[in-house]
Design a protein around this motif. Structure first.
Motif, PDB file in Angstrom:
ATOM      1  N   GLU A  34      14.983   8.601   8.198  1.00  0.00           N
ATOM      2  CA  GLU A  34      14.536   9.044   9.518  1.00  0.00           C
ATOM      3  C   GLU A  34      14.014  10.476   9.505  1.00  0.00           C
ATOM      4  O   GLU A  34      13.371  10.921  10.458  1.00  0.00           O
ATOM      5  CB  GLU A  34      15.680   8.935  10.528  1.00  0.00           C
ATOM      6  CG  GLU A  34      16.225   7.514  10.701  1.00  0.00           C
ATOM      7  CD  GLU A  34      15.152   6.531  11.148  1.00  0.00           C
ATOM      8  OE1 GLU A  34      14.317   6.917  12.003  1.00  0.00           O
ATOM      9  OE2 GLU A  34      15.140   5.394  10.645  1.00  0.00           O
ATOM     10  N   THR A  35      14.288  11.218   8.425  1.00  0.00           N
ATOM     11  CA  THR A  35      13.853  12.622   8.372  1.00  0.00           C
ATOM     12  C   THR A  35      12.443  12.771   7.809  1.00  0.00           C
ATOM     13  O   THR A  35      11.904  13.877   7.787  1.00  0.00           O
ATOM     14  CB  THR A  35      14.820  13.465   7.516  1.00  0.00           C
ATOM     15  OG1 THR A  35      14.725  13.056   6.137  1.00  0.00           O
ATOM     16  CG2 THR A  35      16.257  13.308   8.003  1.00  0.00           C
ATOM     17  N   PHE A  36      11.857  11.667   7.336  1.00  0.00           N
ATOM     18  CA  PHE A  36      10.529  11.744   6.729  1.00  0.00           C
ATOM     19  C   PHE A  36       9.478  12.068   7.783  1.00  0.00           C
ATOM     20  O   PHE A  36       9.436  11.469   8.852  1.00  0.00           O
ATOM     21  CB  PHE A  36      10.176  10.426   6.042  1.00  0.00           C
ATOM     22  CG  PHE A  36       8.823  10.418   5.386  1.00  0.00           C
ATOM     23  CD1 PHE A  36       8.627  11.089   4.192  1.00  0.00           C
ATOM     24  CD2 PHE A  36       7.750   9.762   5.974  1.00  0.00           C
ATOM     25  CE1 PHE A  36       7.380  11.094   3.576  1.00  0.00           C
ATOM     26  CE2 PHE A  36       6.497   9.754   5.365  1.00  0.00           C
ATOM     27  CZ  PHE A  36       6.319  10.426   4.162  1.00  0.00           C
ATOM     28  N   GLU A  37       8.629  13.019   7.449  1.00  0.00           N
ATOM     29  CA  GLU A  37       7.532  13.396   8.339  1.00  0.00           C
ATOM     30  C   GLU A  37       6.215  13.082   7.641  1.00  0.00           C
ATOM     31  O   GLU A  37       5.889  13.656   6.611  1.00  0.00           O
ATOM     32  CB  GLU A  37       7.611  14.884   8.693  1.00  0.00           C
ATOM     33  CG  GLU A  37       8.867  15.259   9.461  1.00  0.00           C
ATOM     34  CD  GLU A  37       8.940  16.746   9.767  1.00  0.00           C
ATOM     35  OE1 GLU A  37       8.031  17.482   9.295  1.00  0.00           O
ATOM     36  OE2 GLU A  37       9.885  17.163  10.455  1.00  0.00           O
ATOM     37  N   GLY A  38       5.479  12.166   8.203  1.00  0.00           N
ATOM     38  CA  GLY A  38       4.221  11.759   7.594  1.00  0.00           C
ATOM     39  C   GLY A  38       3.974  10.289   7.845  1.00  0.00           C
ATOM     40  O   GLY A  38       4.826   9.576   8.399  1.00  0.00           O
ATOM     41  N   SER A  39       2.838   9.810   7.398  1.00  0.00           N
ATOM     42  CA  SER A  39       2.463   8.413   7.646  1.00  0.00           C
ATOM     43  C   SER A  39       2.045   7.673   6.385  1.00  0.00           C
ATOM     44  O   SER A  39       1.716   6.485   6.437  1.00  0.00           O
ATOM     45  CB  SER A  39       1.308   8.358   8.662  1.00  0.00           C
ATOM     46  OG  SER A  39       0.184   9.101   8.178  1.00  0.00           O
ATOM     47  N   PHE A  44       6.251   8.111   1.311  1.00  0.00           N
ATOM     48  CA  PHE A  44       7.580   7.729   1.799  1.00  0.00           C
ATOM     49  C   PHE A  44       8.395   7.066   0.685  1.00  0.00           C
ATOM     50  O   PHE A  44       9.586   7.353   0.521  1.00  0.00           O
ATOM     51  CB  PHE A  44       7.447   6.782   2.992  1.00  0.00           C
ATOM     52  CG  PHE A  44       8.776   6.330   3.540  1.00  0.00           C
ATOM     53  CD1 PHE A  44       9.570   7.190   4.279  1.00  0.00           C
ATOM     54  CD2 PHE A  44       9.231   5.037   3.294  1.00  0.00           C
ATOM     55  CE1 PHE A  44      10.800   6.773   4.779  1.00  0.00           C
ATOM     56  CE2 PHE A  44      10.460   4.610   3.794  1.00  0.00           C
ATOM     57  CZ  PHE A  44      11.238   5.483   4.540  1.00  0.00           C
ATOM     58  N   GLN A  86      10.954   2.223   7.369  1.00  0.00           N
ATOM     59  CA  GLN A  86      12.133   2.853   7.970  1.00  0.00           C
ATOM     60  C   GLN A  86      13.000   1.819   8.681  1.00  0.00           C
ATOM     61  O   GLN A  86      14.233   1.841   8.565  1.00  0.00           O
ATOM     62  CB  GLN A  86      11.699   3.943   8.953  1.00  0.00           C
ATOM     63  CG  GLN A  86      11.130   5.178   8.281  1.00  0.00           C
ATOM     64  CD  GLN A  86      10.543   6.166   9.270  1.00  0.00           C
ATOM     65  OE1 GLN A  86       9.882   5.768  10.232  1.00  0.00           O
ATOM     66  NE2 GLN A  86      10.780   7.450   9.053  1.00  0.00           N
TER      67      GLN A  86
END
Length: 320
Positions: A34-39, A44, A86
């Protein structure tokens, strides 16, 4: 909790016990996702792959850890984007945590059937699964007496006798080396496991193999209580389970060790009990002879030899 904090707590044994370690790892991966920032899905996968490696490096012996990590990580294999991945990790982690909890309950129920009214039971270390068998039998109204070992050098036996005492179970607390002196007074030995190999050998807290040998000599039944995720798939390929050797200061004060330049302190945390000294392994799927370990690995965990080739390719993709 941050993933690195969880990893350090596992490494330092603040989180201990194979089941607790596995659940902590699954929960940490879920939170970390849940802390991943990006697409970008490739980024990921790499982000989660690094997290998995961090957790796997903490304790080399307990196979519940890599089994839990694999279960959660494999869930995102077919995801096409980050939100899908996720969500898959969340579902897998929640499923693992729930099944782990139920596994202990089922093991307690099944293991209690092997304990008779009036039995004297010996247990070693602090195993949730082994305690579940004993405490379930006690709750069923069976009159029990337990011998619990000290478990040097970290004294995990204290945790065991507290749990037994709080439940009102008559308990004898003994040093590890006293097992053979009392084994003829014991009807049943119940221990946990950190790993079970394909040939039914059991890796558990140091001292277990000596207890099993004493039980075998005394013709005392030896039960091992273990969740199926403690079975070691890679042992199919002949891979040995690494026996963790911990810090020497757990055994001998560094100031004393400094005065003994010719002495090497050894502190293995686990040992291996051959399958021939184990009568049954109690799992949430039922009680099995050690010779059925491969069936659990292949049919329940889904690890045939061909699966290792697929898994290798998947791990390679995660690290891209």
């Amino acid at each position: 909790m941050l993933l690195n904090e969880t990893a350090e707590q596992i490494r330092s044994m603040e989180i201990r016990g194979a089941g607790r370690i596995a659940r902590a790892a699954a929960a940490a991966l879920k939170d970390h996702a849940e802390t991943f920032e990006g697409s970008d899905i490739r980024s990921f996968r790499h982000f989660m792959g690094e997290a998995a490696c961090t957790l796997l490096a903490t304790r080399p012996t307990a196979v519940s850890l890599p089994n839990a990590v694999r279960f959660v990580m494999k869930a995102m294999e077919g995801a096409g984007n980050v939100p899908e991945a996720q969500a898959a990790i969340r579902r897998a982690a929640d499923s693992f945590l729930l099944s782990s909890k139920h596994a202990i309950e089922w093991i307690g129920e099944i293991g209690a059937r092997h304990i008779s009214d009036g039995d004297v039971v010996l247990t070693h270390c602090n195993s949730e699964a082994a305690l579940a068998c004993i405490l379930t039998a006690h709750r069923q109204g069976k009159d029990l007496e337990v011998f619990a070992t000290e478990v040097r050098p970290r004294n995990q036996g204290i945790l065991t006798i507290r749990a037994l005492n709080d439940a009102g179970v008559k308990t004898n607390y003994i040093v590890d080396s006293a097992v053979r002196s009392f084994i003829n007074d014991v009807d049943l030995v119940v221990t946990g496991a950190d790993a079970v190999t394909v040939n039914g050998a059991v890796v558990n807290k140091i001292g277990t193999s000596q207890i099993a040998l004493a039980a075998h000599e005394a013709r005392t039944t030896m039960l091992v209580a273990a969740e199926t995720y403690k079975f070691a798939p890679r042992s199919i390929l002949g891979e040995r389970i690494e026996i963790e050797e911990r810090q020497t200061d757990e055994v001998l004060d560094p100031a004393v060790a400094a005065t003994l330049p010719h002495v090497r302190v050894r502190n293995p945390a686990f040992d291996v009990t051959p399958a021939r000294y184990v009568d049954e392994i109690v799992t949430e799927m039922g009680a099995i002879p050690p010779t059925m370990a491969y069936i659990i690995i292949r049919d329940h965990l889904g690890w045939g030899i061909e699966e290792f080739h697929k898994n290798f390719e998947f791990n390679e993709r995660m690290q891209e």
